[in-house]
Design an enzyme around this catalytic site. Structure first.
Site, short mmCIF file in Angstrom:
data_model
loop_
_atom_site.label_atom_id
_atom_site.label_comp_id
_atom_site.label_asym_id
_atom_site.label_seq_id
_atom_site.Cartn_x
_atom_site.Cartn_y
_atom_site.Cartn_z
N TYR A 161 -1.94 4.91 10.42
CA TYR A 161 -1.70 3.74 9.59
C TYR A 161 -0.21 3.51 9.39
CZ TYR A 161 -1.60 0.74 5.44
OH TYR A 161 -1.33 -0.26 4.55
N ALA A 200 2.35 4.66 11.10
CA ALA A 200 3.07 4.40 12.35
C ALA A 200 2.89 2.97 12.81
CB ALA A 200 2.61 5.37 13.43
N ILE A 214 -2.97 -2.29 -3.35
CA ILE A 214 -3.33 -3.61 -3.85
C ILE A 214 -4.56 -3.52 -4.73
CG2 ILE A 214 -3.87 -5.99 -3.21
CD1 ILE A 214 -2.63 -5.43 -0.48
#
Length: 243
Positions: A158, A160, A191
């Site tokens: 994720y 990278a 979020i």
């Protein structure tokens, strides 16, 4: 001191009267997601929105026009932009997440999935957005991640691919600077979508950022008010957030 030998990364943006960013359509990818609904609603206040989603039921639930699109498929993305007609900007919100596994236990398929959702999709959307906007000017905003800047344990694929997206945004900004097309990214922390809140009810939510706050930042970066901003990766995270 002189400036000889100093590499200039960006060129000045040409003056370009636009008459406000609501003059033409805004494309929003991932418009039906937890962040997407907030962004779509925010942009719809200022002008027309063309939502791109995967399923007809998702489009039916939105109060805007749009179409179906697989943002990882070249032909699908090209057809979706052609169907939208003249546009003023693009908000690319689609992305994927996998995490919680150290790199020695990470499967190659997890990396491939993140490449497709976070990098391949961004490349296709940026390329089509650039082709659509080069003659008219406009703005493109992608969603990166704070984790792509800092890295985090258990998040190698994720982090990278989000870091690669950030680099893609900066490079596209340089490519498009002379044409008056701006390219930026927002980098959220965690979020506070309803799905995330439901999935992690025991976590401290005080440092999470609300979708509406991110939507306001995206709206600013798409608008003429941010005419001097390009190639930026803007962190949008509540104070005290750590990945």
């Amino acid at each position: 001191k002189g400036t000889k030998g100093i590499r200039r990364e960006y060129t000045a943006l040409p003056a370009r009267p636009t008459g406000g960013y609501s003059a033409r359509m805004m494309i929003v990818t991932g418009a039906a997601g937890g962040l997407g609904t907030a962004v779509t609603a925010r942009l719809a206040k200022d002008g027309a929105v063309h939502a791109l989603v995967r399923k007809q039921a998702q489009l039916d639930a939105l109060d805007v026009g749009g179409g179906l699109c697989d943002v990882t498929d070249e032909a699908s993305v090209s057809a979706a932009f052609a169907a939208a007609g003249p546009i003023r900007g693009v908000a690319h919100l689609v992305g994927g997440y996998t995490g919680g596994v150290p790199i020695w236990d990470t499967e190659l398929r997890d990396l491939d999935k993140m490449i497709a959702l976070n990098l391949r999709s961004a490349f296709l959307i940026l390329r089509e957005g650039a082709r659509a906007l080069r003659e008219t000017g406009g703005s493109i905003v992608c969603v990166g991640s704070v984790t792509g800047r800092t890295g985090a344990a258990g998040h190698a694929p994720y982090a990278a691919t989000k870091a690669a997206l950030h680099s893609l945004v900066r490079s596209a900004a340089v490519d498009l600077a002379a044409s008056g097309v701006r390219v930026n990214a927002v980098l959220p922390g965690m979020i506070a979508t309803q799905a995330n809140l439901d999935a992690m009810p025991d976590m401290d939510h005080s440092a999470w950022v609300a979708p509406a706050q991110i939507a306001d930042t995206i709206a600013f970066l798409l608008s003429d008010a941010s005419v001097g901003v390009t190639g930026a990766c803007v962190e949008v995270a509540a104070r005290g957030y750590t990945p």
